[in-house]
Design a protein around this motif. Sequence first.
Motif, PDB file in Angstrom:
ATOM      1  N   ALA A  55      94.456 -61.592 -16.921  1.00  0.00           N
ATOM      2  CA  ALA A  55      93.590 -62.461 -16.117  1.00  0.00           C
ATOM      3  C   ALA A  55      92.530 -61.633 -15.394  1.00  0.00           C
ATOM      4  N   GLY A  56      91.274 -62.042 -15.561  1.00  0.00           N
ATOM      5  CA  GLY A  56      90.171 -61.388 -14.868  1.00  0.00           C
ATOM      6  C   GLY A  56      89.637 -60.142 -15.539  1.00  0.00           C
ATOM      7  N   GLU A  57      90.204 -59.723 -16.669  1.00  0.00           N
ATOM      8  CA  GLU A  57      89.727 -58.521 -17.350  1.00  0.00           C
ATOM      9  C   GLU A  57      88.917 -58.886 -18.585  1.00  0.00           C
ATOM     10  N   THR A  58      88.193 -57.911 -19.116  1.00  0.00           N
ATOM     11  CA  THR A  58      87.399 -58.105 -20.321  1.00  0.00           C
ATOM     12  C   THR A  58      88.320 -58.223 -21.538  1.00  0.00           C
ATOM     13  N   PRO A  59      88.114 -59.241 -22.394  1.00  0.00           N
ATOM     14  CA  PRO A  59      88.963 -59.403 -23.577  1.00  0.00           C
ATOM     15  C   PRO A  59      88.819 -58.250 -24.561  1.00  0.00           C
ATOM     16  N   LYS A  60      89.910 -57.955 -25.238  1.00  0.00           N
ATOM     17  CA  LYS A  60      89.933 -56.935 -26.291  1.00  0.00           C
ATOM     18  C   LYS A  60      90.338 -57.619 -27.589  1.00  0.00           C
ATOM     19  N   THR A  61      89.842 -57.127 -28.716  1.00  0.00           N
ATOM     20  CA  THR A  61      90.155 -57.707 -30.017  1.00  0.00           C
ATOM     21  C   THR A  61      91.179 -56.838 -30.735  1.00  0.00           C
ATOM     22  N   GLU A  62      92.202 -57.477 -31.309  1.00  0.00           N
ATOM     23  CA  GLU A  62      93.243 -56.780 -32.063  1.00  0.00           C
ATOM     24  C   GLU A  62      93.611 -57.593 -33.294  1.00  0.00           C
ATOM     25  N   GLU A  63      94.224 -56.939 -34.271  1.00  0.00           N
ATOM     26  CA  GLU A  63      94.782 -57.641 -35.421  1.00  0.00           C
ATOM     27  C   GLU A  63      96.173 -58.121 -35.045  1.00  0.00           C
ATOM     28  N   TYR A  64      96.542 -59.320 -35.514  1.00  0.00           N
ATOM     29  CA  TYR A  64      97.837 -59.881 -35.161  1.00  0.00           C
ATOM     30  C   TYR A  64      98.524 -60.460 -36.387  1.00  0.00           C
ATOM     31  N   LYS A  65      99.815 -60.746 -36.218  1.00  0.00           N
ATOM     32  CA  LYS A  65     100.594 -61.485 -37.200  1.00  0.00           C
ATOM     33  C   LYS A  65     101.318 -62.595 -36.466  1.00  0.00           C
ATOM     34  N   CYS A  66     101.430 -63.745 -37.129  1.00  0.00           N
ATOM     35  CA  CYS A  66     102.109 -64.880 -36.535  1.00  0.00           C
ATOM     36  C   CYS A  66     103.097 -65.459 -37.542  1.00  0.00           C
ATOM     37  N   LEU A  67     104.310 -65.684 -37.084  1.00  0.00           N
ATOM     38  CA  LEU A  67     105.345 -66.332 -37.888  1.00  0.00           C
ATOM     39  C   LEU A  67     105.741 -67.625 -37.201  1.00  0.00           C
ATOM     40  N   LYS A  68     106.062 -68.636 -37.980  1.00  0.00           N
ATOM     41  CA  LYS A  68     106.474 -69.923 -37.419  1.00  0.00           C
ATOM     42  C   LYS A  68     107.987 -70.032 -37.526  1.00  0.00           C
ATOM     43  N   ALA A  69     108.643 -70.249 -36.381  1.00  0.00           N
ATOM     44  CA  ALA A  69     110.102 -70.351 -36.352  1.00  0.00           C
ATOM     45  C   ALA A  69     110.564 -71.782 -36.626  1.00  0.00           C
ATOM     46  N   ASP A  70     109.918 -72.755 -36.005  1.00  0.00           N
ATOM     47  CA  ASP A  70     110.184 -74.174 -36.268  1.00  0.00           C
ATOM     48  C   ASP A  70     108.921 -74.957 -35.958  1.00  0.00           C
ATOM     49  N   ASP A  71     109.021 -76.264 -35.799  1.00  0.00           N
ATOM     50  CA  ASP A  71     107.825 -77.103 -35.651  1.00  0.00           C
ATOM     51  C   ASP A  71     106.923 -76.712 -34.484  1.00  0.00           C
ATOM     52  N   THR A  72     107.483 -76.190 -33.394  1.00  0.00           N
ATOM     53  CA  THR A  72     106.680 -75.906 -32.204  1.00  0.00           C
ATOM     54  C   THR A  72     106.823 -74.472 -31.694  1.00  0.00           C
ATOM     55  N   THR A  73     107.470 -73.603 -32.444  1.00  0.00           N
ATOM     56  CA  THR A  73     107.749 -72.248 -31.968  1.00  0.00           C
ATOM     57  C   THR A  73     107.131 -71.201 -32.894  1.00  0.00           C
ATOM     58  N   TYR A  74     106.410 -70.258 -32.297  1.00  0.00           N
ATOM     59  CA  TYR A  74     105.713 -69.215 -33.042  1.00  0.00           C
ATOM     60  C   TYR A  74     106.084 -67.837 -32.481  1.00  0.00           C
ATOM     61  N   LEU A  75     106.111 -66.841 -33.351  1.00  0.00           N
ATOM     62  CA  LEU A  75     106.256 -65.447 -32.958  1.00  0.00           C
ATOM     63  C   LEU A  75     104.930 -64.768 -33.253  1.00  0.00           C
ATOM     64  N   VAL A  76     104.275 -64.272 -32.206  1.00  0.00           N
ATOM     65  CA  VAL A  76     102.981 -63.604 -32.336  1.00  0.00           C
ATOM     66  C   VAL A  76     103.183 -62.141 -31.954  1.00  0.00           C
ATOM     67  N   SER A  77     102.707 -61.248 -32.808  1.00  0.00           N
ATOM     68  CA  SER A  77     102.868 -59.819 -32.564  1.00  0.00           C
ATOM     69  C   SER A  77     101.556 -59.099 -32.869  1.00  0.00           C
ATOM     70  N   PHE A  78     101.194 -58.166 -31.978  1.00  0.00           N
ATOM     71  CA  PHE A  78     100.031 -57.328 -32.247  1.00  0.00           C
ATOM     72  C   PHE A  78     100.215 -55.966 -31.593  1.00  0.00           C
ATOM     73  N   GLU A  79      99.675 -54.965 -32.269  1.00  0.00           N
ATOM     74  CA  GLU A  79      99.744 -53.579 -31.794  1.00  0.00           C
ATOM     75  C   GLU A  79      98.381 -53.177 -31.270  1.00  0.00           C
ATOM     76  N   LEU A  80      98.366 -52.496 -30.137  1.00  0.00           N
ATOM     77  CA  LEU A  80      97.107 -52.027 -29.565  1.00  0.00           C
ATOM     78  C   LEU A  80      96.580 -50.856 -30.391  1.00  0.00           C
ATOM     79  N   ALA A  81      95.338 -50.977 -30.826  1.00  0.00           N
ATOM     80  CA  ALA A  81      94.722 -49.926 -31.632  1.00  0.00           C
ATOM     81  C   ALA A  81      94.409 -48.716 -30.762  1.00  0.00           C
ATOM     82  N   ASP A  82      94.548 -47.552 -31.342  1.00  0.00           N
ATOM     83  CA  ASP A  82      94.154 -46.293 -30.694  1.00  0.00           C
ATOM     84  C   ASP A  82      94.854 -46.042 -29.368  1.00  0.00           C
ATOM     85  N   VAL A  83      96.118 -46.458 -29.241  1.00  0.00           N
ATOM     86  CA  VAL A  83      96.888 -46.180 -28.034  1.00  0.00           C
ATOM     87  C   VAL A  83      98.079 -45.307 -28.431  1.00  0.00           C
TER      88      VAL A  83
END
Length: 96
Positions: A55-83
Amino acid sequence: MDLRQLSKFGGGSIDQYTPPLCFELVGERLELIMDNGYDITLSFLDKNKLEWSYAGETPKTEEYKCLKADDTTYLVSFELADVTPRVNYAFVIDEE
């Protein structure tokens, strides 16, 4: 062990056991209210990229992956580049 190294042993990788990726969140913007006070905004730009920010910071762009567990549940994962050391964020998002 770095799971990316599995391809050196036997030619396969962990990806062969992963269900298909989900792209239903493309175009969505989620504001996550965290218990620790560090609220996070996730904006899903396309099938591979998201913008995230505390909140209140400049957005950063990353590559992500998303898996769907059921009708309303998602697993979102992303790794910070160059860290170093590596940092990965994983969110279980339940829209219910």
